[in-house]
Every structure is written in structure tokens, then in C-alpha cells.
Enzyme design. Structure first.
Site, PDB file in Angstrom:
ATOM      1  N   GLU A   1     -10.826  -9.717 -22.591  1.00  0.00           N
ATOM      2  CA  GLU A   1      -9.761  -9.991 -21.633  1.00  0.00           C
ATOM      3  C   GLU A   1      -9.639 -11.470 -21.301  1.00  0.00           C
ATOM      4  OE1 GLU A   1     -10.451  -7.803 -17.998  1.00  0.00           O
ATOM      5  OE2 GLU A   1     -12.602  -8.148 -18.072  1.00  0.00           O
TER       6      GLU A   1
ATOM      7  N   CYS B   1      -7.493  -0.816 -22.688  1.00  0.00           N
ATOM      8  CA  CYS B   1      -7.519  -0.096 -21.400  1.00  0.00           C
ATOM      9  C   CYS B   1      -6.637  -0.758 -20.350  1.00  0.00           C
ATOM     10  CB  CYS B   1      -8.950   0.047 -20.892  1.00  0.00           C
ATOM     11  SG  CYS B   1      -9.769  -1.515 -20.616  1.00  0.00           S
TER      12      CYS B   1
ATOM     13  N   ASP C   1      -5.638  -8.717 -17.840  1.00  0.00           N
ATOM     14  CA  ASP C   1      -6.149 -10.073 -17.672  1.00  0.00           C
ATOM     15  C   ASP C   1      -5.848 -10.939 -18.891  1.00  0.00           C
ATOM     16  OD1 ASP C   1      -7.334 -10.461 -15.111  1.00  0.00           O
ATOM     17  OD2 ASP C   1      -8.796  -8.928 -15.651  1.00  0.00           O
TER      18      ASP C   1
ATOM     19  N   HIS D   1       0.821  -1.202   0.000  1.00  0.00           N
ATOM     20  CA  HIS D   1       0.000   0.000   0.000  1.00  0.00           C
ATOM     21  C   HIS D   1       0.857   1.254   0.000  1.00  0.00           C
ATOM     22  CE1 HIS D   1      -3.442  -2.336   0.278  1.00  0.00           C
ATOM     23  NE2 HIS D   1      -3.411  -2.611   1.562  1.00  0.00           N
TER      24      HIS D   1
HETATM   25  C1  PEP Z   1      -7.532  -5.461 -17.702  1.00  0.00           C
HETATM   26  O1  PEP Z   1      -7.732  -6.620 -17.318  1.00  0.00           O
HETATM   27  O2  PEP Z   1      -6.668  -5.158 -18.547  1.00  0.00           O
HETATM   28  C2  PEP Z   1      -8.316  -4.352 -17.142  1.00  0.00           C
HETATM   29  C3  PEP Z   1      -8.211  -3.135 -17.628  1.00  0.00           C
HETATM   30  O3  PEP Z   1      -9.139  -4.620 -16.097  1.00  0.00           O
HETATM   31  P1  PEP Z   1      -8.629  -4.792 -14.573  1.00  0.00           P
HETATM   32  O4  PEP Z   1      -7.201  -4.363 -14.517  1.00  0.00           O
HETATM   33  O5  PEP Z   1      -9.553  -3.973 -13.766  1.00  0.00           O
HETATM   34  O6  PEP Z   1      -8.819  -6.271 -14.369  1.00  0.00           O
HETATM   35 MG    MG Z   2      -9.508  -7.092 -16.213  1.00  0.00          MG
END
Ligand code: PEP
Ligand code: MG
Length: 573
Positions: free
Chosen positions: A427, A498, A451, A186
Site C-alpha cells: 500500500e 483488499c 492507501d 457518522h
Molecule cells: C487499504 O489501504 O487499501 C486498506 C485496505 O487498508 P485501510 O483502508 O485500512 O487503510
Molecule cells: Mg491501508
């Protein structure tokens, strides 16, 4: 030259201040009756809880949602029946409240430390923080007092708790050296959000002396104690370079995002709540490309109701004044737990009950969120996105429930956005492979490479032991991204990325070369990413991407990148 582990980047030069842990022994036998000790305990717990909730509110404003969530987790620990009942039992045996808190708390922390999983190991740090706060209250200290330092200070400590971090004088402390702590701790997350460099270095407290000059680099873990003129000068120049770059990024405000040839790239920010939206606005993002709504569920004891969610989504949409805001329905499960959902413990949570899988079983929970998102859509440019889709059936079920919710809102004559664009995250490898079938059923794709990489390489994204395998440059990952982009474009829909790779100087150019239409990056990296994009040319990148896709390994892709643009871009970050 001592080398530690860099856990929060940046170069800092300052004067050492050593924070020593106070040595305290507790008297074993209680002075008061057990009943009196229990009353003291309850009062200390209550004060600590309200202090954590206040720290959470303040941290939301100064450090962002992720860092702030730490304090909610702390408040939750104080509700853990195993911990609290254990402490009470110890008191009932005639021990002082202090002794009971210390022994039972340490036993609890040790339980976490003995777990195999790095994530749980690091939770021992949370338990210890909570225990030390509780002890402070029992001893009558004012634990809310701020800790002041001379400027510029490099704080050297065996370890720092998130509460100490929050109370620290953020203006004066320019760097932190700790003997213990990890990249995902953290304290590292909080330091990053405050742009304070941190290095973890064993026995640092022995090497440092109060008042000595220290120079440190939170990127590569270098620490110079009382440095000679020459190495100090090298780091000083590095720091100056960093400041020049920060100014260069800042000059990108207001100029839009386009490559060297003038081709426009849509660049948006990822957020976890309202505090991050401020950063997107400060860094001139074109919108929110991923709103991780699970933080709403994780930071409170009860499930967030429709009105609470509606108010947050509407506020984000309004603050982004017409710019797109992509709201992802909650992705809880996997490595993100929310006690309000009371999810069962699983042997393989990353392959288990998570995200859309929960929504399709707990339909009223799903409908509550959909209603809030659709209604907020009447107040801004909101788009809806489903995470963790792995097959066509799941998507069709989610869309059918969405249609039902729209019908209900129509009947209630509740204003909402009928035409809300709806997309999915790609993902799960199965979704990437089936992207040609999925594309005709949605308005957009957003590739969740965090992911996707973990599932394609079968390497847990949070496990250091398989870090070498968790590599998005593995051509297997790149080929699935390429296929997803092709599927989207054939169906006439757009595709974004993303995951973290969208801001990586190594991988982001390959994404543009593969024809990705939109990038959504951590809010704090928006301007830097815009700056890097302005140095690139999409036609050259298309060629490099094609070459990368034909290569056999991450290592060979890495080499190609290094030669094509890697060296140039590295000099700009
Ligand atoms: C991802 O899996 O790339 C994503 C943007 O979602 P998270 O990181 O929230 O799993
Ligand atoms: Mg994800």
C-alpha cells in the site's frame, strides 16, 4: 426538481415526518449552589456515559463495528478534560449546569468547525450530539426512549445525531433527508450499514410538509416532494429494479464465485470485528481477507491485552470454521487515532508514525498482538499480515520479531500455529516498486489500494478538494498493481486486493484481468461482487487490462472501461 447530495444509496418512497429541533433557552444564573450544580453535572455525565456504552454494544450487533465506534467516541468526549473542566469553571462562576454545558459545548464544537480538515469539521457533530444528550439528562428527559414513526416514513430533519439515529424506528423509516451532513459523517456510515437511503438537501425542512409523499434517490441526490404521477412512477420502477437486483444477489448464496467461463475467483470479506463476521457468513464469503484489528485498540480507554485479543481472534477463526482469516496487525496512526496509544500530534500524520512503524518501535506492544494471533492460529485457519511496509528492512525486522515471539511461545509450551502463513500489504508505492524483492520473503501480498492510490497520487483519501486526483484508475496506480502481481507470481506466491476497488464494478474486472488471485471486499458487498464476477470472462478482461495499462490517463481508462464492460455492469448494481 430539487437535487441534493446522495450520501447513502437506495431509492425510497414514503410519507414525510419533519423532525424539528426543539428551541430551548437556558437560564444563565444557577438556581442551586455551584456545589449542587456540580453534583447534578457529574450524575448526568455518568448516566450519559453508560448510555453511550450501551448504544455501542447494541450498535455492534445491529450496525457493525464502524458505526458502533461512534458511541465510544462519544463516551470519550465526556472524558475530555478541556470540555469538562471548562463546564465546571462556568458553573463555579454561578451559572446553571445547563447554561454551562450549552455555552462551553458550543464553543468546543465551534473549535472543530473552524479546523481546515473535513474530518475534524465533522467531529463538531459528535460534540453537539454529546452536549444535547447531556442537556437532555440535566433537564430530566429519558433520552434512551425509542422514537416511533408510521411506516413508511421519510424523515426530514435539519440534522440527526448518531444517538437519534440509533434510537430511530429502523423498520418504519425508509429514507432520510437532512439539511446538513457529509458523505463521511457518522450518520451516513450508520445509514449505509442499515441500508437506509440518505440525501443532504439545503432547506429541506421548508420544502417538506408533514404527511406529504416524498420520493428520493440516495445515489444521485434526487428528491421529489409531493411528486406528480410520472416522475413518481420512474422512481417506483427504479425501486422495483433495485429489489429485483437484491433478489438476484441473494440467489448467489451457496453457488461459489466463478466467472462466465467457470474460472474460480477467491472472494473474501473485510471485517472490523465480530459483528462484521456475521455479515461475511450471511453473504457466504470464503473467509476474511482483511481483519482491521485497530478497532480493538480504538474502542476502549486501555490497550487490549493478549487474552482479550486472543479471545476475539480465536472466536473469528472458529466462526469462520476452517475458512482463511487474514489478521492484519494494527494500523493505527494516519487518520485513525487510538487514545490508548497516546500518539504524538504530527504535522503530516499520513506520512508519519503509523502501522508497522509504531510496532517496530514499541516492540512489546507488537509482541502482545503477535502472541495473541499466533496462539489463536491453533484454533483455525489464521494468516498474519503486516500493514504499511515500505522497505525490505522493515519486513525483515518484523519477521525477526515474529521469530522471537514464536521461540518464546515454544519455550512456554504454549500451543500456536508454527506454520502460519505471513504476508504484507502492498500500500506504499515503495513496496510496490520493490515487490520483486519483498515477494521472496513472504507467503502472500494483499494490495491496499486505498492507501496505494493516496500515496501514488499524493492526494489525501479523505480530502474532498483533491477528490479529482485521488483516482485508482490513474494508470500509475494500475501499473504498480500490475508489477506487484507479476512479482508475486514470479516468486510463486498469491496476491489479493483488499482496498475498496475490489468491489468496484469499474475496477474489479481490471484486477481480474491483471491476474489478481483473491479479492476481499466490504462484507456487505460480497454477493453483489460475486454476481458481477459471474457475468465476466477472464480472457476478455486480460485484453482490456493490457490496453488500460498502455493508456495515459484515468479519463482514457474510464472510457475504455465504459466501452468494454462498464455499461453492462452498471445496469447490474
Ligand atoms: C487499504 O489501504 O487499501 C486498506 C485496505 O487498508 P485501510 O483502508 O485500512 O487503510
Ligand atoms: Mg491501508
Amino acid at each position: 426538481m430539487p437535487e441534493g447530495i446522495g450520501v447513502s444509496p437506495g431509492i425510497a418512497i414514503g410519507i414525510a415526518a419533519i423532525k424539528n429541533a426543539p428551541v430551548q433557552t437556558e437560564s444563565k444564573v444557577s438556581v442551586g449552589e455551584p456545589e449542587q450544580e456540580l453534583v447534578r453535572l457529574e450524575s448526568a455525565i455518568e448516566k450519559c456515559r453508560s448510555n453511550f456504552l450501551e448504544l455501542n454494544r447494541n450498535a455492534k450487533l445491529t450496525m457493525g463495528e464502524e458505526a458502533a465506534a461512534v458511541f465510544d467516541a462519544h463516551a470519550m468526549i465526556l472524558k475530555d478534560p478541556a470540555l469538562i473542566e471548562g463546564i465546571k469553571a462556568e458553573i463555579m462562576q454561578g451559572n446553571s449546569a445547563e447554561y454551562a454545558v450549552k455555552t462551553v459545548g458550543e464553543h468546543f464544537a465551534q473549535m472543530f468547525l473552524q479546523m481546515d480538515d473535513e474530518y475534524f469539521k465533522e467531529r463538531a457533530e459528535d460534540v453537539r450530539d454529546v452536549i444535547s444528550q447531556l442537556l437532555g439528562r440535566l433537564r430530566g428527559y429519558d433520552i434512551t426512549e425509542n422514537i416511533a414513526y408510521e411506516s413508511p416514513t421519510i424523515l426530514v430533519a435539519d440534522e440527526l445525531s448518531p444517538s437519534e439515529m440509533a434510537r430511530m424506528d429502523h423498520e418504519s423509516v425508509v429514507g432520510i433527508i437532512l439539511e446538513r451532513g457529509g458523505r463521511t459523517s457518522h450518520v451516513a456510515v450508520m445509514a449505509k450499514s442499515m441500508s437506509i437511503p440518505v440525501v443532504v438537501l439545503e432547506e429541506a425542512c421548508k420544502m417538506a410538509e408533514d404527511g406529504m409523499t416524498i420520493a428520493m434517490n440516495g445515489e444521485d441526490g434526487t428528491v421529489l416532494f409531493d411528486p406528480a404521477a410520472e416522475p413518481l412512477e420512474t422512481l417506483r420502477l427504479g425501486k422495483e429494479r433495485q429489489e429485483r437486483l437484491r433478489h438476484a444477489y441473494q440467489r448467489m448464496v451457496g453457488v461459489g464465485t466463478s466467472d462466465r467461463t467457470g474460472k474460480h475467483i477467491r472472494l473474501l470479506g473485510n471485517v472490523g470485528g465480530l459483528a462484521d463476521v456475521n455479515e461475511v457468513l450471511a453473504q457466504d464469503g470464503e473467509g476474511v481477507g482483511l481483519f482491521r484489528t485497530e478497532f480493538l485498540y480504538m474502542n476502549q480507554d486501555d490497550l487490549p491485552g493478549e487474552e482479550q485479543q486472543f479471545a476475539v481472534y480465536r472466536e473469528v477463526a472458529q466462526r469462520m470454521s476452517g475458512c482463511p482469516v487474514i489478521i492484519r496487525t494494527f494500523d493505527i496512526g494516519g487518520d485513525k487515532d487510538a487514545s490508548s496509544l497516546q500518539l504524538p500530534k504530527e504535522d503530516n500524520p499520513l506520512l508519519g508514525y503509523r502501522g508497522i512503524r509504531i510496532c517496530l518501535r514499541q516492540i512489546s506492544l507488537f509482541k502482545t498482538q503477535l502472541r495473541a494471533i499466533l496462539r489463536a492460529g491453533a484454533f483455525g485457519n489464521i494468516k498474519l499480515m503486516f500493514p504499511m511496509i515500505s522497505c525490505v528492512e522493515e519486513l525483515e525486522q518484523a519477521l525477526a520479531i515474529l521469530a522471537e515471539v514464536k521461540e518464546e511461545l515454544r519455550e512456554e509450551q504454549e500451543p500456536f500455529n508454527e506454520q502460519m502463513e505471513t504476508g504484507i500489504m502492498i500500500e506504499v508505492p515503495a513496496a510496490a516498486v520493490l515487490s520483486d524483492h519483498l515477494a521472496s520473503r513472504v507467503d502472500f501480498f494483499s494490495i491496499g489500494s486505498n492507501d496505494l492510490t493516496q500515496y501514488v497520487t499524493a492526494a489525501d483519501r479523505g480530502n474532498n478538494r483533491v477528490e479529482n486526483l485521488y483516482n485508482p484508475l490513474n494508470p500509475a496506480v494500475l501499473r504498480l498493481i500490475q508489477f506487484t502481481v507479476e512479482s508475486a507470481h514470479k516468486a510463486g506466491i498469491w496476491v489479493g486486493v483488499c482496498g475498496e476497488i475490489a468491489s468496484s464494478y469499474k475496477i474489479m474486472p481490471l484486477l481480474l484481468g491483471m491476474g489478481v488471485d483473491e479479492l476481499s471486499v466490504a462484507a456487505g458487498t460480497l454477493l453483489r461482487t460475486r454476481y458481477l464476477i459471474s457475468m465476466l470472462s477472464h480472457s476478455e478482461l486480460a485484453e482490456t487490462a493490457q490496453k488500460a495499462l498502455s493508456l495515459p490517463s484515468a479519463a482514457t481508462v474510464e472510457k475504455l472501461i465504459e466501452e468494454a464492460y462498464g455499461k453492462d455492469l452498471k445496469a447490474l448494481i
